[in-house]
Design a protein around this motif. Structure first.
Motif, mmCIF file in Angstrom:
data_model
loop_
_atom_site.group_PDB
_atom_site.id
_atom_site.type_symbol
_atom_site.label_atom_id
_atom_site.label_comp_id
_atom_site.label_asym_id
_atom_site.label_seq_id
_atom_site.Cartn_x
_atom_site.Cartn_y
_atom_site.Cartn_z
ATOM 1 N N TYR A 26 0.854 -1.189 0.000
ATOM 2 C CA TYR A 26 0.000 0.000 0.000
ATOM 3 C C TYR A 26 0.888 1.236 0.000
ATOM 4 O O TYR A 26 1.918 1.291 0.689
ATOM 5 C CB TYR A 26 -0.910 -0.001 1.226
ATOM 6 C CG TYR A 26 -2.126 -0.884 1.064
ATOM 7 C CD1 TYR A 26 -3.251 -0.424 0.395
ATOM 8 C CD2 TYR A 26 -2.130 -2.176 1.578
ATOM 9 C CE1 TYR A 26 -4.365 -1.235 0.245
ATOM 10 C CE2 TYR A 26 -3.246 -3.002 1.433
ATOM 11 C CZ TYR A 26 -4.357 -2.520 0.768
ATOM 12 O OH TYR A 26 -5.464 -3.324 0.618
ATOM 13 N N ARG A 27 0.485 2.246 -0.781
ATOM 14 C CA ARG A 27 1.207 3.499 -0.881
ATOM 15 C C ARG A 27 0.219 4.654 -0.753
ATOM 16 O O ARG A 27 -0.993 4.443 -0.770
ATOM 17 C CB ARG A 27 1.944 3.586 -2.232
ATOM 18 C CG ARG A 27 2.946 2.445 -2.441
ATOM 19 C CD ARG A 27 3.320 2.293 -3.911
ATOM 20 N NE ARG A 27 4.038 3.456 -4.428
ATOM 21 C CZ ARG A 27 5.355 3.569 -4.453
ATOM 22 N NH1 ARG A 27 6.114 2.586 -4.008
ATOM 23 N NH2 ARG A 27 5.940 4.662 -4.941
ATOM 24 N N ASP A 28 0.743 5.876 -0.623
ATOM 25 C CA ASP A 28 -0.092 7.095 -0.581
ATOM 26 C C ASP A 28 -1.170 6.998 0.495
ATOM 27 O O ASP A 28 -2.366 7.234 0.240
ATOM 28 C CB ASP A 28 -0.746 7.343 -1.943
ATOM 29 C CG ASP A 28 0.247 7.415 -3.069
ATOM 30 O OD1 ASP A 28 1.365 7.894 -2.842
ATOM 31 O OD2 ASP A 28 -0.093 6.968 -4.186
ATOM 32 N N ASN A 29 -0.735 6.602 1.704
ATOM 33 C CA ASN A 29 -1.672 6.496 2.833
ATOM 34 C C ASN A 29 -2.839 5.561 2.534
ATOM 35 O O ASN A 29 -3.991 5.830 2.894
ATOM 36 C CB ASN A 29 -2.204 7.890 3.214
ATOM 37 C CG ASN A 29 -1.120 8.810 3.725
ATOM 38 O OD1 ASN A 29 -0.255 8.381 4.504
ATOM 39 N ND2 ASN A 29 -1.133 10.062 3.289
ATOM 40 N N GLY A 30 -2.523 4.476 1.851
ATOM 41 C CA GLY A 30 -3.538 3.463 1.597
ATOM 42 C C GLY A 30 -4.405 3.721 0.389
ATOM 43 O O GLY A 30 -5.317 2.933 0.100
ATOM 44 N N LYS A 31 -4.113 4.783 -0.366
ATOM 45 C CA LYS A 31 -4.935 5.115 -1.528
ATOM 46 C C LYS A 31 -4.518 4.350 -2.785
ATOM 47 O O LYS A 31 -5.243 4.327 -3.779
ATOM 48 C CB LYS A 31 -4.885 6.616 -1.806
ATOM 49 C CG LYS A 31 -5.478 7.469 -0.684
ATOM 50 C CD LYS A 31 -5.333 8.957 -0.979
ATOM 51 C CE LYS A 31 -5.881 9.815 0.165
ATOM 52 N NZ LYS A 31 -5.687 11.262 -0.118
ATOM 53 N N THR A 32 -3.331 3.777 -2.739
ATOM 54 C CA THR A 32 -2.800 3.053 -3.893
ATOM 55 C C THR A 32 -2.287 1.691 -3.442
ATOM 56 O O THR A 32 -1.607 1.581 -2.418
ATOM 57 C CB THR A 32 -1.648 3.832 -4.547
ATOM 58 O OG1 THR A 32 -2.128 5.106 -4.973
ATOM 59 C CG2 THR A 32 -1.098 3.073 -5.744
ATOM 60 N N LEU A 33 -2.608 0.666 -4.217
ATOM 61 C CA LEU A 33 -2.096 -0.677 -3.966
ATOM 62 C C LEU A 33 -1.229 -1.055 -5.162
ATOM 63 O O LEU A 33 -1.730 -1.207 -6.278
ATOM 64 C CB LEU A 33 -3.268 -1.655 -3.808
ATOM 65 C CG LEU A 33 -2.940 -3.108 -3.474
ATOM 66 C CD1 LEU A 33 -2.073 -3.215 -2.227
ATOM 67 C CD2 LEU A 33 -4.244 -3.887 -3.276
ATOM 68 N N ARG A 34 0.083 -1.146 -4.919
ATOM 69 C CA ARG A 34 1.032 -1.395 -6.014
ATOM 70 C C ARG A 34 1.434 -2.871 -6.063
ATOM 71 O O ARG A 34 1.773 -3.472 -5.053
ATOM 72 C CB ARG A 34 2.268 -0.532 -5.870
ATOM 73 C CG ARG A 34 3.375 -0.855 -6.876
ATOM 74 C CD ARG A 34 4.394 0.262 -6.983
ATOM 75 N NE ARG A 34 3.813 1.458 -7.613
ATOM 76 C CZ ARG A 34 4.506 2.557 -7.903
ATOM 77 N NH1 ARG A 34 5.809 2.624 -7.605
ATOM 78 N NH2 ARG A 34 3.906 3.600 -8.468
ATOM 79 N N PHE A 35 1.401 -3.440 -7.278
ATOM 80 C CA PHE A 35 1.776 -4.833 -7.492
ATOM 81 C C PHE A 35 3.007 -4.905 -8.389
ATOM 82 O O PHE A 35 3.064 -4.257 -9.433
ATOM 83 C CB PHE A 35 0.633 -5.594 -8.164
ATOM 84 C CG PHE A 35 -0.554 -5.799 -7.275
ATOM 85 C CD1 PHE A 35 -0.659 -6.915 -6.452
ATOM 86 C CD2 PHE A 35 -1.585 -4.868 -7.257
ATOM 87 C CE1 PHE A 35 -1.752 -7.091 -5.638
ATOM 88 C CE2 PHE A 35 -2.686 -5.039 -6.439
ATOM 89 C CZ PHE A 35 -2.768 -6.154 -5.617
ATOM 90 N N THR A 36 3.957 -5.722 -7.962
ATOM 91 C CA THR A 36 5.093 -6.074 -8.808
ATOM 92 C C THR A 36 4.763 -7.412 -9.454
ATOM 93 O O THR A 36 4.464 -8.387 -8.756
ATOM 94 C CB THR A 36 6.385 -6.185 -7.980
ATOM 95 O OG1 THR A 36 6.633 -4.937 -7.330
ATOM 96 C CG2 THR A 36 7.562 -6.554 -8.867
ATOM 97 N N LEU A 37 4.831 -7.465 -10.781
ATOM 98 C CA LEU A 37 4.334 -8.630 -11.513
ATOM 99 C C LEU A 37 5.439 -9.628 -11.832
ATOM 100 O O LEU A 37 6.600 -9.286 -11.955
ATOM 101 C CB LEU A 37 3.666 -8.169 -12.815
ATOM 102 C CG LEU A 37 2.568 -7.114 -12.671
ATOM 103 C CD1 LEU A 37 1.976 -6.786 -14.041
ATOM 104 C CD2 LEU A 37 1.469 -7.571 -11.714
ATOM 105 N N ARG A 38 5.011 -10.860 -11.995
ATOM 106 C CA ARG A 38 5.918 -11.950 -12.341
ATOM 107 C C ARG A 38 6.326 -11.803 -13.807
ATOM 108 O O ARG A 38 5.487 -11.562 -14.676
ATOM 109 C CB ARG A 38 5.182 -13.279 -12.125
ATOM 110 C CG ARG A 38 6.074 -14.496 -12.009
ATOM 111 C CD ARG A 38 5.237 -15.708 -11.649
ATOM 112 N NE ARG A 38 4.660 -15.610 -10.325
ATOM 113 C CZ ARG A 38 5.283 -15.928 -9.192
ATOM 114 N NH1 ARG A 38 6.538 -16.343 -9.249
ATOM 115 N NH2 ARG A 38 4.670 -15.818 -8.032
ATOM 116 N N SER A 39 7.597 -11.962 -14.090
ATOM 117 C CA SER A 39 8.078 -11.785 -15.466
ATOM 118 C C SER A 39 8.091 -13.115 -16.212
ATOM 119 O O SER A 39 8.135 -14.197 -15.613
ATOM 120 C CB SER A 39 9.479 -11.182 -15.460
ATOM 121 O OG SER A 39 10.395 -12.073 -14.837
ATOM 122 N N GLY A 40 8.037 -13.031 -17.539
ATOM 123 C CA GLY A 40 8.172 -14.203 -18.387
ATOM 124 C C GLY A 40 6.938 -15.075 -18.503
ATOM 125 O O GLY A 40 7.001 -16.164 -19.064
#
Length: 501
Positions: free
Chosen positions: A76-90
């Motif tokens: 969670y970022r921006d005080n919970g306003k954004t949920l960021r995902f790092t995706l699996r490659s390939g």
């Protein structure tokens, strides 16, 4: 010499056939969801199949714990306003197109747009304003408001990631019956109400499946499913009827595998019509039915009494609430207080093909007749029942409802069944409940959420808004040649490590 060559050739053919047969797993399930698009259904029968075709950003293991799926991490970022995902490659979809942030954005645009509005899944994800691509392997979900159970919902059905180009080229209707995902098995063929065939995705990011072909057969009649299991034409049968549990248990080639489940069963009340619009009448009905006796006799102990429409697997469960006791004298007194005359009619609706459910409903009818009601039992075909009768308020005063509780959080049950105007709640409306439901979704303080969820359960318990019957114990019939099968509490069979001996 020629004889030896012919014999050797025959042996190779036999061994080849045996090897091929070992690579084929046949599963009998009770229901064809009719569409394989993740946004089209809430049915557990979809998850049993769809979870092997599609992946979500988040997954849930056989231990029911959350784990990475197509996303390797999230924050969670921006005080919970954004949920960021790092995706699996390939990772690639079964049709060869790449999985990336654009595919995630397409999935959520579709889920939250007009196409998603046609089905019941969109309601679970309305906290999401939009998906934004940060780069090829990073995506942000921008939130309209906090949603403390969003991560666990992302491990469910509706947000499975779908292929943009394939859907744009083929269209939604084609996708419904020709699904493409990134999962461990790829779609081969589908015959409506008959069967669906999958083939191993040999390049699956999570490892190569141990079985080559999976065939799901849709067999609505439980007795037929068990007959096919006994005959060896089915390897795994979902939903063994309690009446046939010992048949499976005692068979030399079969195992009976029971597993506790978050699924709960109840009779819901129509609160918009007499006499069940009266809380005293609803309480009387609860006191009139001996649910412990039903579990002991009809379910042969394969069930557990519940006080509210959730199990102890559910976040928000209150162990202090106990089921209404069996007290027919109190039931009669409450009916007299409510002015309900002997012979008052009640209609009870249920699914016609579920033998256990039918017996339970018949037992309930007997108890209610004993306190003075006249009962009309009205069965329906499963598709009509869940697509038309319940959501369009065509039911009688009592109607059967089963609920999977697949997020293991009471919010998923309470919001969708009691919040005014929700798909599965065409009638019930209570401002107190609406506020409590909204309040628990507005905080990320899990201790506070739990307290509010327990308040909701207590309020519904006191006003007897429903008749919770029992927590299911799922019974699976499994041929002993099947290896690595773990009976799923949430009905979502994980087939990656299953093999056939």
């Amino acid at each position: 010499m020629k004889w030896a060559v012919r014999w050797l050739g025959a042996l190779v053919l036999v061994l080849g056939l045996a090897f091929a047969q070992q690579g084929r797993l046949v599963i009998a399930t009770s229901q064809d969801p009719q569409s394989w698009d993740p946004i089209d259904t809430f049915l557990l029968a979809w998850g049993m199949v769809g979870s092997n075709i599609f992946d979500g950003l988040v997954d849930r293991g056989t231990d029911l714990k959350l784990k990475p799926g197509l996303a390797t991490r999230w924050e969670y970022r921006d005080n919970g306003k954004t949920l960021r995902f790092t995706l699996r490659s390939g990772v690639r979809f079964h049709n060869g197109e790449p999985f990336n942030a654009a595919a995630v954005k397409f999935t959520f645009d579709r889920l939250l747009g007009p196409e998603g509005a046609k089905g019941p899944q969109q309601a679970n994800y309305t906290a999401i304003k939009e998906a934004r691509v940060v780069n090829n392997l990073t995506v942000d979900l921008i939130l309209e408001r906090p949603d403390p159970v969003l991560i666990t919902k992302l491990a469910g059905y509706g947000a499975k990631i779908v292929p943009p180009q394939y859907i744009k080229e083929k269209g939604d209707a084609f996708f419904n019956t020709n699904p493409v995902g990134t999962g461990p098995f790829r779609f081969v063929s589908y015959s409506k109400d008959q069967q669906l065939t999958l083939q191993a995705n040999t390049t699956y990011w999570g490892g190569r499946p141990r079985v080559q072909t999976v065939v799901y057969r849709f067999i609505e009649e439980p007795a037929t499913r068990i007959a096919e299991l006994q005959a060896g034409r089915v390897d795994i049968a979902q939903g063994v009827p309690v009446a046939q549990a010992n048949v499976v248990k005692n068979a030399a080639t079969l195992n009976l595998v029971p597993v506790g489940s978050p699924t709960v069963n109840e009779l819901r009340f129509a609160t918009d019509r007499p006499p069940t619009n009266n809380p005293k009448v609803r309480q009387a009905i609860l006191y009139a039915v001996d649910r412990d006796a039903i579990i002991a006799s009809i379910l042969q102990g394969y069930g557990k009494a519940i006080a509210t429409f959730q199990t102890d697997m559910s976040f928000g469960f209150d162990a202090g609430l106990k089921p209404y006791p069996f007290d027919p004298a109190k039931a009669r007194a409450l009916l007299q207080e409510a002015g309900v005359a002997a012979g008052t009619e009640l209609e009870i609706n249920f699914v016609s093909t579920d033998a256990t459910n039918r017996e339970v409903v018949q037992a309930v009818a007997g108890y209610l007749q004993a306190v003075g009601f006249k009962i009309n039992l009205k069965p329906y075909e499963v598709g009509t029942y869940f697509n038309d009768i319940i959501p369009k308020n065509k039911n009688g005063q009592l109607y059967y409802m089963g609920w999977g509780g697949w997020t293991l959080d009471y919010d998923n049950t309470a919001y969708l069944l009691y919040r005014t105007g929700e798909f599965w709640n065409p009638v019930f409306s209570d401002k107190t409940i609406d506020k409590l439901l909204d309040d628990q979704r507005a905080t990320s303080d899990q201790a506070q959420r739990e307290k509010i969820l327990q308040q909701i359960a207590k309020y519904l318990y006191d006003t007897a808004i429903e008749m919770p019957l029992y927590q299911s114990v799922n019974l699976w019939g499994v041929n002993k040649r099947v290896q690595g099968f773990v009976a799923p509490a949430d009905d979502r069979i994980r087939l990656l490590t299953v093999s056939v001996r």
